[in-house]
Design a protein around this motif. Structure first.
Motif, PDB file in Angstrom:
ATOM      1  N   GLN A 198      40.108  -0.488  47.943  1.00  0.00           N
ATOM      2  CA  GLN A 198      41.516  -0.515  47.539  1.00  0.00           C
ATOM      3  C   GLN A 198      41.899   0.624  46.594  1.00  0.00           C
ATOM      4  OE1 GLN A 198      43.306  -2.778  49.178  1.00  0.00           O
ATOM      5  NE2 GLN A 198      41.417  -3.637  50.034  1.00  0.00           N
ATOM      6  N   PHE A 199      41.125   1.703  46.576  1.00  0.00           N
ATOM      7  CA  PHE A 199      41.456   2.858  45.753  1.00  0.00           C
ATOM      8  C   PHE A 199      42.699   3.548  46.319  1.00  0.00           C
ATOM      9  CE2 PHE A 199      41.108   7.383  44.687  1.00  0.00           C
ATOM     10  CZ  PHE A 199      40.910   7.319  43.308  1.00  0.00           C
ATOM     11  N   GLN A 200      43.578   4.051  45.428  1.00  0.00           N
ATOM     12  CA  GLN A 200      44.789   4.730  45.878  1.00  0.00           C
ATOM     13  C   GLN A 200      44.974   6.028  45.103  1.00  0.00           C
ATOM     14  OE1 GLN A 200      48.388   2.437  46.355  1.00  0.00           O
ATOM     15  NE2 GLN A 200      47.261   0.529  46.704  1.00  0.00           N
ATOM     16  N   LEU A 201      45.424   7.068  45.806  1.00  0.00           N
ATOM     17  CA  LEU A 201      45.671   8.365  45.181  1.00  0.00           C
ATOM     18  C   LEU A 201      46.843   9.037  45.881  1.00  0.00           C
ATOM     19  CD1 LEU A 201      44.449  10.367  43.031  1.00  0.00           C
ATOM     20  CD2 LEU A 201      43.329  11.494  44.974  1.00  0.00           C
ATOM     21  N   ARG A 202      47.810   9.514  45.107  1.00  0.00           N
ATOM     22  CA  ARG A 202      48.977  10.197  45.666  1.00  0.00           C
ATOM     23  C   ARG A 202      48.776  11.704  45.738  1.00  0.00           C
ATOM     24  NH1 ARG A 202      54.262   7.356  42.765  1.00  0.00           N
ATOM     25  NH2 ARG A 202      53.932   5.247  43.605  1.00  0.00           N
ATOM     26  N   GLU A 203      47.948  12.258  44.847  1.00  0.00           N
ATOM     27  CA  GLU A 203      47.793  13.701  44.734  1.00  0.00           C
ATOM     28  C   GLU A 203      46.938  14.281  45.854  1.00  0.00           C
ATOM     29  OE1 GLU A 203      48.941  11.986  40.925  1.00  0.00           O
ATOM     30  OE2 GLU A 203      47.305  11.511  42.294  1.00  0.00           O
ATOM     31  N   THR A 204      47.009  15.601  46.013  1.00  0.00           N
ATOM     32  CA  THR A 204      46.072  16.319  46.880  1.00  0.00           C
ATOM     33  C   THR A 204      44.677  16.201  46.271  1.00  0.00           C
ATOM     34  OG1 THR A 204      47.761  17.890  47.607  1.00  0.00           O
ATOM     35  CG2 THR A 204      45.457  18.591  47.812  1.00  0.00           C
ATOM     36  N   LEU A 205      43.672  15.918  47.122  1.00  0.00           N
ATOM     37  CA  LEU A 205      42.305  15.731  46.640  1.00  0.00           C
ATOM     38  C   LEU A 205      41.382  16.773  47.264  1.00  0.00           C
ATOM     39  CD1 LEU A 205      40.101  14.130  45.142  1.00  0.00           C
ATOM     40  CD2 LEU A 205      39.952  12.639  47.160  1.00  0.00           C
ATOM     41  N   LEU A 206      40.652  17.514  46.396  1.00  0.00           N
ATOM     42  CA  LEU A 206      39.671  18.497  46.848  1.00  0.00           C
ATOM     43  C   LEU A 206      38.299  18.066  46.335  1.00  0.00           C
ATOM     44  CD1 LEU A 206      41.587  21.790  45.931  1.00  0.00           C
ATOM     45  CD2 LEU A 206      41.811  20.392  47.995  1.00  0.00           C
ATOM     46  N   ARG A 258      34.198  18.981  46.296  1.00  0.00           N
ATOM     47  CA  ARG A 258      33.218  20.033  46.607  1.00  0.00           C
ATOM     48  C   ARG A 258      32.075  19.504  47.463  1.00  0.00           C
ATOM     49  NH1 ARG A 258      34.215  24.520  43.338  1.00  0.00           N
ATOM     50  NH2 ARG A 258      35.171  23.992  41.330  1.00  0.00           N
ATOM     51  N   GLY A 259      31.637  18.303  47.165  1.00  0.00           N
ATOM     52  CA  GLY A 259      30.487  17.728  47.863  1.00  0.00           C
ATOM     53  C   GLY A 259      30.895  16.640  48.833  1.00  0.00           C
ATOM     54  N   ASN A 260      30.141  15.529  48.814  1.00  0.00           N
ATOM     55  CA  ASN A 260      30.372  14.423  49.743  1.00  0.00           C
ATOM     56  C   ASN A 260      31.426  13.455  49.207  1.00  0.00           C
ATOM     57  OD1 ASN A 260      28.342  15.469  51.373  1.00  0.00           O
ATOM     58  ND2 ASN A 260      26.759  14.216  50.418  1.00  0.00           N
ATOM     59  N   MET A 261      32.033  12.733  50.139  1.00  0.00           N
ATOM     60  CA  MET A 261      33.027  11.728  49.780  1.00  0.00           C
ATOM     61  C   MET A 261      32.751  10.446  50.538  1.00  0.00           C
ATOM     62  SD  MET A 261      37.188  11.822  50.197  1.00  0.00           S
ATOM     63  CE  MET A 261      38.162  10.312  50.048  1.00  0.00           C
ATOM     64  N   ARG A 262      32.836   9.341  49.803  1.00  0.00           N
ATOM     65  CA  ARG A 262      32.745   8.008  50.411  1.00  0.00           C
ATOM     66  C   ARG A 262      33.794   7.135  49.740  1.00  0.00           C
ATOM     67  NH1 ARG A 262      28.939   4.869  53.144  1.00  0.00           N
ATOM     68  NH2 ARG A 262      27.481   6.625  53.115  1.00  0.00           N
ATOM     69  N   CYS A 263      34.654   6.527  50.551  1.00  0.00           N
ATOM     70  CA  CYS A 263      35.678   5.658  49.964  1.00  0.00           C
ATOM     71  C   CYS A 263      35.517   4.240  50.491  1.00  0.00           C
ATOM     72  CB  CYS A 263      37.084   6.184  50.242  1.00  0.00           C
ATOM     73  SG  CYS A 263      37.662   5.994  51.939  1.00  0.00           S
ATOM     74  N   GLY A 264      35.846   3.278  49.634  1.00  0.00           N
ATOM     75  CA  GLY A 264      35.721   1.879  50.000  1.00  0.00           C
ATOM     76  C   GLY A 264      36.795   1.423  50.962  1.00  0.00           C
ATOM     77  N   ALA A 265      36.684   0.187  51.387  1.00  0.00           N
ATOM     78  CA  ALA A 265      37.625  -0.377  52.361  1.00  0.00           C
ATOM     79  C   ALA A 265      39.023  -0.464  51.776  1.00  0.00           C
ATOM     80  CB  ALA A 265      37.144  -1.765  52.781  1.00  0.00           C
ATOM     81  N   GLY A 266      40.015  -0.239  52.631  1.00  0.00           N
ATOM     82  CA  GLY A 266      41.407  -0.402  52.234  1.00  0.00           C
ATOM     83  C   GLY A 266      41.921   0.653  51.282  1.00  0.00           C
ATOM     84  N   SER A 267      41.232   1.783  51.171  1.00  0.00           N
ATOM     85  CA  SER A 267      41.706   2.854  50.287  1.00  0.00           C
ATOM     86  C   SER A 267      42.884   3.591  50.921  1.00  0.00           C
ATOM     87  CB  SER A 267      40.575   3.839  49.990  1.00  0.00           C
ATOM     88  OG  SER A 267      39.528   3.201  49.281  1.00  0.00           O
ATOM     89  N   ARG A 268      43.669   4.265  50.074  1.00  0.00           N
ATOM     90  CA  ARG A 268      44.849   4.974  50.582  1.00  0.00           C
ATOM     91  C   ARG A 268      44.992   6.312  49.870  1.00  0.00           C
ATOM     92  NH1 ARG A 268      50.980   2.672  51.544  1.00  0.00           N
ATOM     93  NH2 ARG A 268      51.984   4.702  51.835  1.00  0.00           N
ATOM     94  N   PHE A 269      45.158   7.386  50.687  1.00  0.00           N
ATOM     95  CA  PHE A 269      45.313   8.741  50.173  1.00  0.00           C
ATOM     96  C   PHE A 269      46.601   9.316  50.755  1.00  0.00           C
ATOM     97  CE2 PHE A 269      40.876   7.642  50.150  1.00  0.00           C
ATOM     98  CZ  PHE A 269      40.424   8.091  48.903  1.00  0.00           C
TER      99      PHE A 269
END
Length: 335
Positions: free
Chosen positions: A46-54, A56-67
């Protein structure tokens, strides 16, 4: 947002933003948007972020996240089920979990996997390959190889071929011997130049065809299993190619276009309505990609492999094999 533009822009921003000494994310404003730079991301459900996301390395997001802003990942990316993205650009491999939604596009330099129900509103592209789970898809799938998972028994035994209906080119001086075809009328078959036959009606052939000319059928066209189509077929109605057939020419239909189980094709496919590639279908040619296009929907059954691009105006997706016959077939078998 264009893929190449965003990728180049993200790389430039990461070059300018030196890693912080404590590894904490950095925030700055560029082109009127807030940009978050992180060394890696492992965010909870359920993580949420409105901004542009950069990243450098790996990314893993949990269920129900919103970008809501564009996301760039310099390593590999795993998106948890039911997550939502606007744009996703990945330098490594990308896995979109079940029912992940990407509003615009996703691009990965490594392998891209769309798990069951994952959908992309625009293009899903990869420089390495794409695997598509059941009910997953996009408007455009483009990679050196697009594969649907699984191999299901088709129940279709392609019969051995003992005799072909031959359709030679008009330049040969021979007319196709189609007198055994139900409803065929000789007067409706005319030559168009040296390499094309035109039939003013529908052709449903009773036995495999060996086609060495171009064929235009103003109605629908059906050929049985184990046919060999060396040249183009164009139909005003629906077009259906029997199991285990080899198609070297382009297939164009203003209606539905179906390639049955285990068909091989090296020409382009273009359908006006529904286009279905049945289980085990293979599409590739030497020297370049094949093109598979539908003006409506496009369905890919299990164990389909296409080296090229797949596009459908209302979406291409992986699906289970069609059950032919429905209730009437069931009643007949149990009668």
């Amino acid at each position: 947002m264009k893929q190449v533009v965003f990728r180049d822009q993200a790389r430039a921003w990461l070059t300018l933003a030196r890693p912080s000494s404590d590894g904490a994310p950095q925030v700055f404003t560029a082109a009127g948007r807030r940009v978050v730079v992180s060394e890696f991301v492992n965010c909870p459900d359920q993580f949420q972020l409105r901004e542009t996301l950069l990243v450098r390395g790996n990314m893993r997001c949990g269920a129900g996240s919103r970008f809501d802003g564009p996301v760039y990942v310099g390593g590999d990316c795993v998106a948890g089920k039911n997550s939502q993205f606007d744009v996703l650009c990945v330098e490594g491999s990308a896995t979109l979990g079940p029912n992940v939604q990407v509003k615009q596009w996703v691009h990965a330099l490594g392998r891209l996997e769309l798990r069951a129900g994952a959908r992309v509103g625009g293009a899903a592209t990869s420089d390495s390959g794409i695997q598509v789970g059941i009910d997953a898809g996009a408007v455009l799938l483009f990679a050196p190889e697009v594969v649907t998972a699984g191999r299901l028994p088709t129940g279709t035994d392609v019969p051995p071929v003992t005799e072909f209906l031959e359709v030679p080119a008009p330049a040969s001086g021979k007319r196709p011997q189609l007198g055994s075809v139900r409803g065929f009328q000789e007067s409706k078959l005319t030559a168009l130049g040296a390499d094309t036959w035109v039939y003013d009606g529908s052709l449903h052939l009773p036995q495999p065809v060996l086609l060495t000319s171009k064929l235009v059928v103003r109605g629908s066209f059906v050929c049985p299993p184990s046919s060999l189509l060396e040249d183009d077929v164009k139909c005003g109605g629906s077009l259906r190619i029997g199991a285990g057939s080899l198609c070297r020419g382009n297939l164009i239909s203003r209606g539905e276009l179906t390639l049955e189980e285990e068909c091989l094709f090296s020409g382009d496919l273009d359908a006006g309505t529904l286009l279905r590639l049945s289980a085990g279908a293979r599409g590739f040619r030497e020297g370049g990609p094949v093109s598979v296009t539908s003006r409506d929907r496009l369905l890919l059954e299990p164990n389909v492999v296409v080296r090229g691009h797949i596009r459908a105006e209302t979406g291409a997706r992986a699906t289970q094999p069609a059950v032919e016959g429905g209730l009437s077939l069931l009643l007949a078998e149990n009668g």
